[in-house]
Design an enzyme around this catalytic site. Sequence first.
Site: not given
Ligand code: KIV
Length: 255
Positions: A83, A111, A180
């Site tokens: 992320d 992401k 989500e």
């Molecule tokens: O931060 C995270 O773990 C996520 C997932 C659960 C989709 O964004």
Amino acid sequence: MKITTETILAMKARGEKIAALTAYDYPMTKLLDEAGVPLLLVGDSLGMVVLGYPDTTPVTMAEMEHHVRAAARAQPHALLGADLPFQSYETVANAVENAGRLAAAGAEFVKAEGGREILPQLKAIVAAGIPFCGHLGMLPQHVLEEGGYHIKGKKEAEHQALLEDAMALAEAGAFAIVLELVTPPVAKEISARISVPTIGIGSGPDCDGQILVTHDLTGSFPWFTPRFVKPRANCAAEIKSAVAAWRAAIAAPAK
Ligand code: KIV
């Protein structure tokens, strides 16, 4: 065989469900990889389940890089992503720089949360050669302004916005999109309308894949479990009972 973004796209084309889990360190990445999970994410959820923050917003780039390096040392067959944390992709320039830092730490994709408003960042990241995964619906990095974790897609305007965002992200080059807390009928419609896989979390069974926070699945963070998760183990209880047994053994050693 090494899993790539093409493998993940091909799974959708074959109608094969995609299992995805979070991994934040070397041993868990190795275990999940050995268990055959094809898609792993160093999620900024590590802020809560590893670092003890109340939500994901305090997570820094340095913290993400530290955990991505640890997870990447496991050299998984799974595709390993990470992320971009809160406020690390406000502009095209810092999105590309920070995506590059995560890639240098070992992330094979990044992401980021958001729809059409982050298309310039998405396109620049993809143009820099880093695969991108979208994230729509409830956006945890917006939890403070939204005042909680609310289900998305109930109102017609939200439904339309989600659909248009998903189509825009896919068209701009996202190889997958996390949905989500999207209402199951809307998640099902999005999954049918876009060519790239949707990976649902709390969004019903009709997404192309499912992702969970591993600590929720394994009962490793017993102080909070989301309503949509059915834990498949109780690791917290196992740890406590192993420690209690060891304490008892050292208090009264066998003669
Ligand atoms: O931060 C995270 O773990 C996520 C997932 C659960 C989709 O964004």
